[in-house]
Design a protein around this motif. Sequence first.
Motif, short mmCIF file in Angstrom:
data_model
loop_
_atom_site.label_atom_id
_atom_site.label_comp_id
_atom_site.label_asym_id
_atom_site.label_seq_id
_atom_site.Cartn_x
_atom_site.Cartn_y
_atom_site.Cartn_z
N THR A 281 0.83 -1.21 0.00
CA THR A 281 0.00 0.00 0.00
C THR A 281 0.86 1.25 0.00
OG1 THR A 281 -1.71 -1.19 1.23
CG2 THR A 281 -1.85 1.21 1.21
N TYR A 282 1.93 1.19 0.79
CA TYR A 282 2.86 2.32 0.86
C TYR A 282 4.26 1.81 0.51
CZ TYR A 282 -1.02 4.28 3.48
OH TYR A 282 -2.27 4.70 3.86
N SER A 283 4.86 2.39 -0.50
CA SER A 283 6.18 1.95 -0.95
C SER A 283 7.26 2.86 -0.40
CB SER A 283 6.24 1.95 -2.48
OG SER A 283 7.48 1.45 -2.93
N ASP A 284 8.37 2.27 0.00
CA ASP A 284 9.52 3.03 0.49
C ASP A 284 10.32 3.53 -0.71
OD1 ASP A 284 11.83 4.02 1.59
OD2 ASP A 284 12.24 2.27 2.85
N PRO A 285 10.40 4.84 -0.92
CA PRO A 285 11.12 5.36 -2.10
C PRO A 285 12.59 4.96 -2.11
CG PRO A 285 10.60 7.14 -0.57
CD PRO A 285 9.85 5.93 -0.10
N ASP A 286 13.16 4.76 -0.92
CA ASP A 286 14.57 4.37 -0.87
C ASP A 286 14.76 2.89 -1.21
OD1 ASP A 286 15.35 6.92 -0.10
OD2 ASP A 286 14.99 6.49 2.03
N HIS A 287 13.70 2.09 -1.00
CA HIS A 287 13.75 0.66 -1.30
C HIS A 287 12.48 0.27 -2.02
CE1 HIS A 287 17.28 0.34 1.27
NE2 HIS A 287 16.61 0.93 2.24
N PRO A 288 12.35 0.64 -3.28
CA PRO A 288 11.12 0.36 -4.04
C PRO A 288 10.85 -1.14 -4.15
CG PRO A 288 12.87 1.05 -5.51
CD PRO A 288 13.37 1.28 -4.13
N TRP A 289 9.58 -1.48 -4.14
CA TRP A 289 9.16 -2.89 -4.25
C TRP A 289 9.23 -3.33 -5.70
CZ3 TRP A 289 4.84 -5.43 -6.53
CH2 TRP A 289 4.64 -6.75 -6.11
N VAL A 290 9.88 -4.46 -5.94
CA VAL A 290 9.98 -5.02 -7.28
C VAL A 290 9.41 -6.42 -7.25
CG1 VAL A 290 11.54 -5.70 -9.14
CG2 VAL A 290 12.07 -3.68 -7.76
N GLU A 291 8.39 -6.65 -8.03
CA GLU A 291 7.75 -7.97 -8.06
C GLU A 291 8.74 -9.03 -8.53
OE1 GLU A 291 3.87 -10.30 -9.97
OE2 GLU A 291 4.13 -8.13 -10.24
N TYR A 292 8.74 -10.16 -7.85
CA TYR A 292 9.60 -11.27 -8.24
C TYR A 292 8.85 -12.13 -9.25
CZ TYR A 292 12.46 -15.47 -8.04
OH TYR A 292 13.24 -16.54 -8.37
N THR A 293 9.43 -12.35 -10.41
CA THR A 293 8.72 -13.06 -11.48
C THR A 293 9.40 -14.34 -11.93
OG1 THR A 293 9.84 -11.69 -13.13
CG2 THR A 293 7.67 -10.95 -12.34
N SER A 294 10.61 -14.61 -11.50
CA SER A 294 11.26 -15.84 -11.97
C SER A 294 12.30 -16.33 -10.97
CB SER A 294 11.93 -15.58 -13.32
OG SER A 294 12.93 -14.59 -13.22
#
Length: 304
Positions: A291-304
């Motif tokens: 819901t809230y993303s940390d700009p210093d540590h952006p969330w990246v979806e894991y796909t593989s």
Amino acid sequence: MATTVDIPPHIQERCNELGGGVGYALKVLRAQLGDDPLMGTPQGEPSLYTVEIDGDTFEDCPALLVHYAYGPPLLEEGRVEIRGITVTQPPATDDGQDQVLDRGLEEAAVRQVSTAWRRVEAWLRERAPASYASLKAGASVEEIGALEAALGLRIPADLKALWSLHAGVRDVSGAGFLPDNRALMDLEAVAAFHRMQMRFQQRSRSDEDPTWRPSWIPFCSYGVDDRSSGLYLDSATGELGYFSRYAERWTEYASLTVYLEEFADALEAPGLVTGARPGLAGGALVWGPPTYSDPDHPWVEYTS
């Protein structure tokens, strides 16, 4: 002055769960404690005692360790309250087939839980080092035994297997890596939360619709120090249930094995996941998108 011996509803329920001659054995102990409340062994804390029940004395009754409180400071003068029952030895039986079957099922559950958790651990070690670093060491047999005594019940073999691998997480970034970003509770937190919930249940006096049952063992929560919601394992059924501070309760998983296997599958095959998906943020496993993303540590979806 006669000593009053109270057996709370959750202890009566525990007797019903154990079945056999446990209820009768406790009635006999109740009379004995009324005559001699100091017959038990002091536990090093004021007012707390334990007393052993020899299962051979009663028909179809296991050997038991009964935990009780007597007098000040926990209770009024002249009052005893039974607070827990631990099975220390199952009753003898002429038919060993059922015992062999039960032991086989337990061993299978232990293998499945251990295998699923090792898959999760390997994924964390390779891809989410911050979450991997949050893991505490496993609990010893003695530590788990002490927790059983504190809870007054037998911890199922599958949950023992999980805690023997890792008994909780440290309060660091990445610790809430379980599905829905929950954190694995340590044994001290488990005992404290269970004790608190049983006190609430005793005060509510609602046995028809209890907010907590003695057989429910919490094992993960919303955060390392946040118990507002989480999951418990029902030691009577093996199912995993959801709890929240608003007294919401429902079954979420058929077993701990199912929960951990689905967890491992989601990490290894993220493309098949519905709902919250695994991702990485600052070296931690985070389920999202958040819901809230940390700009210093952006969330990246894991796909593989």
